[in-house]
Design an enzyme around this catalytic site. Sequence first.
Site, short mmCIF file in Angstrom:
data_model
loop_
_atom_site.label_atom_id
_atom_site.label_comp_id
_atom_site.label_asym_id
_atom_site.label_seq_id
_atom_site.Cartn_x
_atom_site.Cartn_y
_atom_site.Cartn_z
N TYR A 165 0.81 -1.08 -0.09
CA TYR A 165 -0.07 0.04 0.04
C TYR A 165 0.84 1.31 0.08
O TYR A 165 0.65 2.22 -0.84
CB TYR A 165 -0.91 -0.15 1.25
N ASP A 209 2.47 21.26 -19.43
CA ASP A 209 1.71 20.11 -19.70
C ASP A 209 2.68 19.37 -20.72
O ASP A 209 3.05 19.67 -21.80
CB ASP A 209 0.54 20.52 -20.45
N ARG A 258 -12.06 17.53 -33.62
CA ARG A 258 -11.28 18.37 -32.87
C ARG A 258 -11.83 19.84 -33.38
O ARG A 258 -10.89 20.38 -33.88
CB ARG A 258 -9.92 17.99 -32.89
#
Length: 440
Positions: free
Chosen positions: A54, A197, A364
């Site tokens: 975890y 980005d 697009r």
Amino acid sequence: MTTREERQKAIIHAGYNTFLLRSRDVYVDLLTDSGTSAMSDRQWSGMMLGDESYAGSENFYHLEAAIQKYYGYRYIVPTHQGRGAENIISKIMIKPGDIVPGNMYFTTTRLHQELAGGTFVDIIIDEAHDSQSEHPFKGNVNLEKLESLIKVYGAKKIPYISLATSVNMAGGQPISLENIRGLRKLTHQYGIKIIHDMTRVAENAYFIKMRETGYRNKSIRSIVKEICSLTDGATMSAKKDALVNIGGFLALNDKSLYEEASNLVVIYEGLHTYGGLAGRDMEAMAIGITESVDDNHIRARVGQVEYLGNKLLDAKIPIVKPIGGHGIFLDAKKFVPHLKQIQFPAQSLAAEIYLDSGVRTMERGIVSAGRNKDTDDHYYPELELVRLTIPRRVYTQAHMDVVAESVQEVFTNRKKIKGLKMVYEPKYLRFFQARFQKIK
Ligand code: P71
């Protein structure tokens, strides 16, 4: 393969939206290069080394080391994909009323900025909105536009510049290092951060190597690192450049921002050492990052896009020029000039290409652009495009030949293509689930 009759049924069933087709009804899938690339033998071997603890998985530390080594950012928070990172950075840095300037919008990025109370303002150079301009760096920021924006609103209202390498909506167009350096200088003067980005940073680096003076003998690896060094942090969808089927991260150099991010990630994604990913996914990402900055890989990848683009150019098909890094973008305004933008020309053209050959592409244009959050009107973007996106390491040039033949066939019969009307419109990111009918 399917028959035309089968495809006719499938596209009507999908409401003329290629996102709603079943993949089994698709022959060559150029919907996206996101998560659709083929993982290498090394990546698959890495998947077998998943440490599924975890907390504190070994694979997290491999990923962190790869990001530090190849990108140079100091702190990282894994996320399930790019938009998970966009959510966190927007929530941390944007206050209601803020302005977020960027080099053209991206759908998920802008939405997270708006949900945080910000307003996105486009500061890309004008050439980016002109499909026929052959400017070698159509992703560049117009620094004068930015400076006047800063003068109007004041630097305090601008939490960061949202800077994309390989500008997706402009056609996969690169930004130059000279421009990023200029932007860095200007933002330093005003104390404004740059959040990068970096989804397709290696493809951008390839164009810098080929087109920018002084970079021909530099490695992709060194160009990528230089780009990152001029920014303060990054969001990454590792499903593109980094060659994984799922995964992403937020990277930051500022420790206190990192602390806020590693706190928020536990609400939306998972603990800060897995962020919604399995250990094996992080291992595949770490290896994918290493492979993505290999000069030979990136040359072959962009070379395949150029192969398809040149075939279409030879056939006089109107596409966005210069050819971009991750796909070919058809100019629907020129392809079907008899359709008005409100008849969704690119959406209709994408459906038509699917009908012809089973090749799946993506709109697009006006559907993707959505509505203005203040006026609720449609945005009418200058670029009304159909994207033929090439996954990495998946298709052969023979597949590209099939695609080119189909686009030519549709081009020959283009006058018969009818427009669409939208009959179902979801509130957010409508292009994913909107439905259409043919105008009789
Ligand atoms: C692409 C995608 C995937 C996509 C996203 C939204 C609409 C249609 C398709 C995702 C990007 C991207 C850039 C530059 C952030 C994301 C979000 N692109 N920035 O092109 O291209 O990343 O999908 O991992 O959440 O098909 P995410």
